[in-house]
Design a protein around this motif. Sequence first.
Motif: not given
Length: 171
Positions: A97-102, A110-123
């Motif tokens: 079972r594979v899951e990830a937080d994004i 194209s949305g909120d461009l304030h600094p944050k992780t782009i892509g998966f944060e955790t898998i």
Amino acid sequence: MSKRELDIVIAKAKADPTAVRTLRCRTVALGRLHQLNYIRNLPPQPVMEDEPEGLLGESTAPNASEALLAALGSCLSIGIHANALAQGIPIRSLELRVEADINMTSVWGSGDLHPKTIGFETIRVCVDIDADASRKALAALIKHTVLWSPVANTLHNPVHLDVALAPATVA
């Protein structure tokens, strides 16, 4: 795959340890958010055809991020099977079972461009395995598999990524 077949594959790889194989996929946009992926001489794969409903899609196929999770799960599954076979551990069943937080607020830039992780944060991967081995042996098998998984290492380690505009064609 039998133990003998696995041994043949390993022997071929050891014959030239410097050999590098190039894998290729050609992705063709069909319009809107639909793509087809051409791999080797296989039929077109609509693996990354669509985004979920509410994110400009119709939820008819996995999106690109979900396909990446499927690639990781598949790579780990084959690695667990191959290493279990090499160690003489019979596997009755295996499920990952594979899951990830994004965070989707800045997806595609194209949305909120304030600094944050782009892509998966955790898998996270949960391996449910029924095999004739102790929990300690199975944990070691999984750890070894992750260590040598090409997809897990691609996600874990920095990889050189080169994306460029194709050369202009003369009409």
